[in-house]
Scaffold this motif. Structure first.
Motif: not given
Length: 238
Positions: A121, A160-161
């Motif tokens: 990220i 992300g997740e």
């Protein structure tokens, strides 16, 4: 530079132009905690190697020259946050960083795990949100060489997740460690270098942006213990 003053090399950024990345945060927190006289010299990424290469041997790993670095009052150059902390502790032993406590290495291990988990990220978000134009080409080129793909592709495929799910157990382990003792710190009522290590994570997460910081806090399982630690170390973050 006065006879007792250090020079602290930190990484430049957009307004408000303050420390942003974790390793320099560790050094700034230590300098302020110990009340050491210093001045800050801000560097863009392409300036690091030319500034340091004639004064220090390179790291054996990538990148070869890194920030933080300091110049001591007697003109010695030093690089890397942990050796700098050990040097400052030896020269300015009070107040103590308690570097001999096992909690320091335990929290340092959590630091590495967290930074590794969220790297997909932040490698893409840092240039978008923090860096000046002068550092962008260097960042994109060197990080692509480091991870083997563009930072945009890295975030798309591993961020992300997926990244947050990997970071969550680490954040919860830090929460459990903080809650094991009475008090705000990893050693309870006693502040130590461990608190500056984890404080650097919190300050970095906050600087990336509210969305990132709020997600990190949500994943801790108990945001308040981390906010309490952050507020406790914030006076030394100036």
């Amino acid at each position: 530079m006065s006879s007792n003053q250090y020079t602290f090399y930190d990484l430049a950024s957009r307004s408000p132009g303050s420390t942003w990345t974790p390793n320099p945060w560790k050094t700034r927190l230590v300098l302020n905690f110990k009340g050491i006289d210093y001045n800050t010299r801000w560097l863009e990424y392409p300036e690091i190697t030319p500034e340091l290469e004639n004064h220090l041997p390179p790291n054996e790993k990538f990148p070869r020259y890194t920030i933080p670095a300091i110049i001591t009052p007697d003109g010695k150059y030093m690089m890397d946050s942990r050796p700098i902390a050990e040097y400052l502790e030896s020269k300015h032993p009070s107040p103590s960083l308690h570097l001999d406590s096992s909690i320091v290495d335990q929290v340092d291990a959590l630091w590495w795990k967290y930074m590794g988990a969220i790297m997909p990220i932040f490698l893409n978000q840092v240039p978008k949100r923090i860096l000046n134009d002068a550092s962008l080409e260097h960042w994109y080129r060197t990080r692509k060489a480091f991870v083997g793909m563009s930072v945009e592709e890295l975030e798309e495929t591993k961020g992300g997740e997926k990244a947050w799910n990997e970071a969550e157990p680490v954040l919860r382990e830090a929460t459990a460690s903080l809650k094991q003792t009475e008090g705000l710190f990893f050693l309870g009522e006693t502040i130590s270098y461990a608190d500056f290590i984890w404080g650097s994570v919190l300050l970095f997460s906050e600087r990336i942006g509210p969305d990132f910081f709020e997600e990190a806090l949500k994943r801790t399982g108990d945001a308040q213990v981390h906010l309490d630690l952050l507020n406790a170390v914030r006076p030394w973050s100036v």
